[in-house]
Design a protein around this motif. Structure first.
Motif, mmCIF file in Angstrom:
data_model
loop_
_atom_site.group_PDB
_atom_site.id
_atom_site.type_symbol
_atom_site.label_atom_id
_atom_site.label_comp_id
_atom_site.label_asym_id
_atom_site.label_seq_id
_atom_site.Cartn_x
_atom_site.Cartn_y
_atom_site.Cartn_z
ATOM 1 N N VAL A 268 31.960 44.570 36.891
ATOM 2 C CA VAL A 268 32.437 43.358 37.555
ATOM 3 C C VAL A 268 32.308 42.228 36.549
ATOM 4 C CG1 VAL A 268 32.019 41.702 39.403
ATOM 5 C CG2 VAL A 268 31.793 44.151 39.849
ATOM 6 N N LEU A 269 33.420 41.600 36.217
ATOM 7 C CA LEU A 269 33.422 40.523 35.235
ATOM 8 C C LEU A 269 33.123 39.213 35.942
ATOM 9 C CD1 LEU A 269 34.035 40.102 32.191
ATOM 10 C CD2 LEU A 269 36.371 39.522 32.856
ATOM 11 N N GLN A 270 32.032 38.555 35.550
ATOM 12 C CA GLN A 270 31.657 37.329 36.221
ATOM 13 C C GLN A 270 30.662 36.539 35.385
ATOM 14 O OE1 GLN A 270 28.584 39.470 39.242
ATOM 15 N NE2 GLN A 270 28.820 37.312 39.560
ATOM 16 N N ILE A 271 30.496 35.287 35.744
ATOM 17 C CA ILE A 271 29.461 34.460 35.141
ATOM 18 C C ILE A 271 28.110 34.940 35.686
ATOM 19 C CG2 ILE A 271 29.398 32.703 36.939
ATOM 20 C CD1 ILE A 271 29.405 31.974 33.174
ATOM 21 N N GLN A 272 27.036 34.542 35.043
ATOM 22 C CA GLN A 272 25.683 34.930 35.435
ATOM 23 C C GLN A 272 25.472 36.440 35.334
ATOM 24 O OE1 GLN A 272 24.472 33.183 39.255
ATOM 25 N NE2 GLN A 272 23.206 31.780 38.084
ATOM 26 N N GLY A 273 25.837 37.002 34.187
ATOM 27 C CA GLY A 273 25.678 38.434 33.986
ATOM 28 C C GLY A 273 24.268 38.952 34.176
ATOM 29 N N ARG B 171 44.694 37.413 43.047
ATOM 30 C CA ARG B 171 43.910 36.198 42.824
ATOM 31 C C ARG B 171 43.902 35.791 41.351
ATOM 32 N NH1 ARG B 171 42.107 32.323 41.461
ATOM 33 N NH2 ARG B 171 40.250 31.146 42.082
ATOM 34 N N THR B 172 43.788 36.741 40.428
ATOM 35 C CA THR B 172 43.697 36.399 39.000
ATOM 36 C C THR B 172 44.719 37.189 38.176
ATOM 37 O OG1 THR B 172 41.901 38.020 38.727
ATOM 38 C CG2 THR B 172 41.286 35.722 39.095
ATOM 39 N N PRO B 173 46.022 36.976 38.441
ATOM 40 C CA PRO B 173 47.036 37.714 37.681
ATOM 41 C C PRO B 173 47.054 37.335 36.207
ATOM 42 C CG PRO B 173 48.055 35.969 38.977
ATOM 43 C CD PRO B 173 46.618 36.042 39.407
ATOM 44 N N TRP B 174 46.541 36.164 35.857
ATOM 45 C CA TRP B 174 46.477 35.767 34.449
ATOM 46 C C TRP B 174 45.076 35.982 33.878
ATOM 47 C CZ3 TRP B 174 51.309 35.987 34.211
ATOM 48 C CH2 TRP B 174 52.004 35.643 33.069
ATOM 49 N N GLY B 175 44.272 36.688 34.639
ATOM 50 C CA GLY B 175 42.980 37.163 34.165
ATOM 51 C C GLY B 175 43.027 38.673 34.104
ATOM 52 N N PHE B 176 42.026 39.332 34.699
ATOM 53 C CA PHE B 176 41.926 40.784 34.603
ATOM 54 C C PHE B 176 41.835 41.462 35.970
ATOM 55 C CE2 PHE B 176 39.847 38.669 31.019
ATOM 56 C CZ PHE B 176 40.579 39.174 29.955
ATOM 57 N N GLY B 177 42.119 40.703 37.029
ATOM 58 C CA GLY B 177 41.882 41.195 38.376
ATOM 59 C C GLY B 177 42.685 42.403 38.783
ATOM 60 N N ALA B 178 43.818 42.659 38.132
ATOM 61 C CA ALA B 178 44.609 43.833 38.479
ATOM 62 C C ALA B 178 43.933 45.120 38.035
ATOM 63 C CB ALA B 178 46.004 43.739 37.851
ATOM 64 N N ARG B 179 42.980 45.031 37.117
ATOM 65 C CA ARG B 179 42.330 46.218 36.564
ATOM 66 C C ARG B 179 40.903 46.403 37.071
ATOM 67 N NH1 ARG B 179 44.213 45.886 30.174
ATOM 68 N NH2 ARG B 179 46.397 46.511 30.514
ATOM 69 N N TYR B 180 40.180 45.294 37.223
ATOM 70 C CA TYR B 180 38.794 45.361 37.677
ATOM 71 C C TYR B 180 38.414 43.994 38.218
ATOM 72 C CZ TYR B 180 38.584 43.810 32.786
ATOM 73 O OH TYR B 180 38.820 43.178 31.584
ATOM 74 N N PRO B 181 37.316 43.891 38.961
ATOM 75 C CA PRO B 181 36.943 42.604 39.558
ATOM 76 C C PRO B 181 36.725 41.530 38.498
ATOM 77 C CG PRO B 181 35.717 44.383 40.588
ATOM 78 C CD PRO B 181 36.420 44.978 39.402
ATOM 79 N N ASP B 182 37.394 40.399 38.673
ATOM 80 C CA ASP B 182 37.334 39.275 37.743
ATOM 81 C C ASP B 182 36.965 38.049 38.560
ATOM 82 O OD1 ASP B 182 37.725 37.288 35.895
ATOM 83 O OD2 ASP B 182 39.841 37.710 35.530
ATOM 84 N N LEU B 183 35.693 37.689 38.562
ATOM 85 C CA LEU B 183 35.180 36.683 39.481
ATOM 86 C C LEU B 183 34.666 35.474 38.717
ATOM 87 C CD1 LEU B 183 33.088 39.064 41.770
ATOM 88 C CD2 LEU B 183 35.517 38.489 41.948
ATOM 89 N N ALA B 184 35.265 34.319 38.979
ATOM 90 C CA ALA B 184 34.806 33.075 38.378
ATOM 91 C C ALA B 184 34.096 32.248 39.440
ATOM 92 C CB ALA B 184 35.983 32.318 37.757
ATOM 93 N N PHE B 185 34.848 31.459 40.195
ATOM 94 C CA PHE B 185 34.249 30.683 41.281
ATOM 95 C C PHE B 185 33.896 31.566 42.484
ATOM 96 C CE2 PHE B 185 36.106 27.337 38.777
ATOM 97 C CZ PHE B 185 35.246 26.271 38.944
#
Length: 624
Positions: A481-486, A556-570
Motif C-alpha cells: 500500500v503506497l502511502q505517507i507515514q510508512g 481516484r488516482t488515475p495519474w498516480g498508481f491506483g489502477a495497479r495497487y493502493p495509492d493513498l495520499a489524503f
C-alpha cells in the motif's frame, strides 16, 4: 538455516523489520526468519543503495517507528530532512536493539513459493558465490548451497513496491557507446559518471522524484543535463517545498497528509471508517460540498506551483504537472535539496525535453519519435519499479485467489472479477460522480519500444494485505500500500497481519456502504459455486470489499498508481483507521473527541505508541 519455520518474512527493509519485531513481540517463541536479497539491512535504504546526497522527503521525527525514536547520536536537527545514510544506520540500530539481525539471512533470494498442505514451500537461491556466508557477516561462515528449499507455516511477503526496478528496455541500447545506468544501480555507478571529465552531458529519463534527484545530483556535479519526460506519459509529478503556505498559514507539506481535517476533502470508498461520515456526505454528496472540495484542490495545486515559481520561466513551465493535484495520489515530491533544483533549469544547465524516445543510436544519440535527436555522453533511467511479484507463486491456478498480479487468470476467474468490478464501479460513480471525469491515458503509447509486456491484473488484496479468496490464512503481503507515514503503516499492518493469520480479527467486517439497490441482477455477486476456493459466509463480503478498494484506486488516482495497487495520499489516516477498527482499537487518538481530531494537528509517531500492549490488553479483556 532450519528446514521448517513457523514464520518466514521476505524482506528486511522498513516493512520487514517492523513485521519481525511485532510478530516476536506478540509471540516471542515463534521460530521466525527473515530472507533478504541485499547485503545489508534497509531495503531501498540498504548501505549499498545509498549514494552521497540522497535524502528522504521526511523531516526528523517523521520517518521512524513509534517505539524507537531517532536519538541525538544521528546528529540531526529539528526541521532537517533525514539523509539516506542516517536511515540505514537507524535500521541497523533498530535490528541490533531488538535482536533481529541474527534472524536475517542476507544475500538470499526467494525464487518460488509453492502452496503445500500446511503452509508454503520456498525455493531459495544464494545470490553470492558458493562456499561463502550469505548472512552479511552475522554468523560464522558456512558453506551455502546455490539453491535449496525451506518450508513455513506462515509466509509474509514484505518486499514492498520498490524492490525491483523496471528494466531499461529501449530499442537500440546495444548501439549506445556511453554508460547506461538504471536508477537501482545509481549508488554503485553514479560516481563513475561524476568523476569522468570526458562525460560532460548526461541524459536523465523519468518524471518522478527519483528522476529529479538524479537531475539535481548530475547538475550539482557540473554536468549539463537533458531531462527527458515522456510526452505520452503522466508528465511530471507535483513538487512542493518543505513548508507550504495555505493562505496565511505556514504548514509542513508532509504533515498536511496526516491531518484529519484535510482528509475530509478526499472521497473515501470505505465510508465512515474514520467516524466522520456525515462530514464526507456533505462534502462529496452535495453540490455545495463538491464546490468546496474543488476549490480546496484548485488552491492546493496552484499553491504548489506558485510557491516553487516554476510558472515564471519559459523552461521551468515545462515541469508544470498536466492535471490537477486531486488525481495524483502520493505522486508528490518534496524539494529537499541544498539549493533550488529549478535554478539549473533557469540557467540552461538542465534542458527539459517533453518527447517520446524511439531508440538509441550510434554512438551516443537519443532519437525521438518525431525524428529529432540529442547527443549525450551518458544515460540515466529512472523508469520506476516493477509492481508485479518478484516471486513465482505455484500453482498458477491460485493467483486469482491470492489477489496477486498475474497474466495467467482463467476465463472464469476473469469473469468473476469483471462482475465484481462492474458492480463496484456502479457504486463508486453513484457515490462520487466526480470520479467519472478523471483523466485517462492511452496505454498503447506507453508500451516498451522493443518488447511490450503482457499487462498483468492489478493487486487485489483485502485491506491491501490479505488474499481475498484463500482457504487458509497463511499468506499476507505487507508494504504493498503506497502511502505517507510508512513506518506507522508498517507497524499497524504487522499487528493486523498477526491477528488475521492467527484468527484474532474482529471481522470479517463490512467497511463499505451497502450496495446500491438499483443494481440489476446481471451485476449481482457470484454464487459460492462460482468461487469454490472462498470461505463460506465470507467470500461475498471480502471479495466485494477487495474489488471496491481496488476499483476506487483506479478512478481516484488515475495519474498516480491506483489502477495497479493502493495509492493513498489524503486517504492515509482513514486507511489506518480501518485497520485499527478491525483490530478493535480506537482510531481517534488525539483526545478531546471529535474536536481534538479536527483541531489536534497532524498524526505522528507519538499518537501510535504502545499499540502492541494496547491490542494485547484488548485481547485479554475479550477472553474474560
Amino acid at each position: 538455516m532450519d528446514s521448517r519455520y513457523d514464520v518466514v518474512v521476505v524482506g528486511a527493509g522498513l516493512q520487514g523489520l517492523a513485521t519481525a519485531r511485532k510478530f516476536l513481540q506478540l509471540d516471542p517463541n515463534l521460530n521466525l526468519t527473515v530472507i533478504e536479497q541485499n547485503k545489508t539491512i534497509g531495503g531501498v535504504w540498504a548501505e549499498e543503495k545509498v549514494y552521497t546526497g540522497l535524502s528522504s522527503n521526511s523531516l526528523l521525527g517523521k520517518y521512524e517507528y513509534s517505539d524507537f525514536p531517532m536519538d541525538d547520536s544521528f546528529g540531526l536537527k529539528e526541521g532537517e530532512h533525514i539523509p539516506g545514510r542516517c536511515i540505514h544506520q537507524y535500521f541497523e540500530q533498530y535490528a541490533r536493539t531488538f535482536d533481529l539481525k541474527r534472524r536475517i539471512q542476507f544475500q538470499t533470494k526467494v525464487n518460488v513459493a509453492e502452496k503445500i498442505q500446511n503452509g508454503w514451500n520456498l525455493q531459495l537461491e544464494n545470490v553470492i558465490s558458493n562456499n561463502h556466508t550469505s548472512n552479511g557477516g552475522n554468523k560464522a561462515a558456512l558453506p551455502v548451497p546455490a539453491v535449496w528449499n525451506i518450508s513455513c507455516a506462515k509466509l509474509i511477503i514484505a518486499t514492498g513496491l520498490t524492490s525491483v526496478s523496471e528494466p531499461i528496455n529501449i530499442k537500440g541500447r546495444e548501439n549506445f557507446t556511453g554508460p547506461i545506468v538504471n536508477f537501482s544501480d545509481y549508488a554503485r555507478e553514479s560516481s563513475k559518471i561524476y568523476e569522468d571529465d570526458a562525460i560532460k552531458n548526461v541524459t536523465v529519463m523519468g518524471s518522478g522524484k527519483s528522476a529529479y534527484d538524479c537531475v539535481y545530483q548530475m547538475a550539482a556535479h557540473g554536468k549539463t543535463v537533458n531531462f527527458i519526460i515522456r510526452a505520452s506519459g503522466h508528465g511530471t509529478c507535483y513538487m512542493g517545498p518543505t513548508y507550504i503556505y495555505l493562505g496565511p498559514f505556514r504548514c509542513v507539506l508532509e504533515k498536511l497528509l496526516t491531518t484529519r481535517l484535510f482528509t475530509f476533502f478526499s472521497p473515501l470508498v470505505w465510508g465512515d471508517a474514520d467516524g466522520f461520515g456525515f462530514v464526507r456526505s456533505f462534502l462529496h454528496g452535495t453540490t455545495l460540498g463538491r464546490w468546496v472540495v474543488d476549490r480546496f484542490w484548485d488552491k492546493l495545486g496552484s499553491d504548489l506551483i506558485d510557491q516553487t515559481h516554476i510558472a515564471n520561466h519559459p523552461e521551468t513551465k515545462k515541469l508544470i504537472p498536466i492535471h490537477k493535484a486531486f488525481w495524483y495520489g502520493i505522486n508528490l515530491g518534496i524539494l529537499n535539496y541544498p539549493t533550488d533544483v529549478f535554478d539549473f533549469v533557469r540557467s540552461g544547465q538542465v534542458k527539459v525535453i517533453r518527447q517520446d524516445v524511439a531508440c538509441l543510436e550510434c554512438t551516443k544519440t537519443v532519437k525521438f519519435r518525431d525524428g529529432t535527436t540529442v547527443q549525450t555522453d551518458a544515460l540515466v533511467c529512472s523508469m520506476g519499479w516493477r509492481w508485479e511479484p518478484s516471486i513465482e507463486f505455484r500453482p498458477k491456478e491460485i493467483h486469482a485467489d491470492l489477489g496477486i498480479p498475474s497474466a495467467d487468470l482463467t476465463s472464469t476467474q476473469k469473469e468473476v472479477w469483471d462482475r465484481l468490478n462492474a458492480r463496484a464501479d456502479l457504486e463508486i460513480f453513484e457515490r462520487f460522480p466526480k470520479l467519472m471525469s478523471g483523466p485517462k491515458i492511452n496505454h498503447d503509447l506507453l508500451a516498451d519500444t522493443e518488447a511490450p509486456r503482457v499487462e498483468a491484473s492489478p493487486w487485489r488484496l483485502w485491506r491491501g494485505i490479505a488474499p481475498p479468496a484463500a482457504t487458509t490464512r497463511d499468506l499476507v503481503f505487507l508494504g504493498f500500500v503506497l502511502q505517507i507515514q510508512g513506518p506507522i503503516r508498517s507497524e499497524i499492518s504487522s499487528i493486523w497481519a498477526y491477528a488475521y493469520m492467527y484468527d484474532k480479527l474482529k471481522g470479517p467486517l463490512k467497511s463499505v456502504a451497502k450496495p446500491s439497490t438499483s443494481l440489476h441482477l446481471g451485476q449481482t455477486l457470484p454464487t459460492e459455486e462460482q468461487l469454490p476456493a472462498a470461505e463460506k459466509g465470507e467470500f461475498d463480503e471480502i471479495m466485494y470489499d477487495t474489488a471496491l478498494f481496488n476499483r476506487f484506486g483506479k478512478w481516484r488516482t488515475p495519474w498516480g498508481f491506483g489502477a495497479r495497487y493502493p495509492d493513498l495520499a489524503f486517504d492515509s489516516i482513514p486507511y489506518l483507521d480501518l485497520l485499527l477498527r478491525d483490530l478493535g482499537l480506537r482510531s481517534w487518538r488525539k483526545g478531546w473527541g471529535w474536536l481534538g481530531e479536527i483541531l489536534g494537528g497532524g498524526y505522528d509517531q507519538a499518537d501510535f505508541r504502545g499499540l502492541v500492549e494496547e491490542w494485547k490488553q484488548n485481547q485479554r479483556e475479550n477472553d474474560l
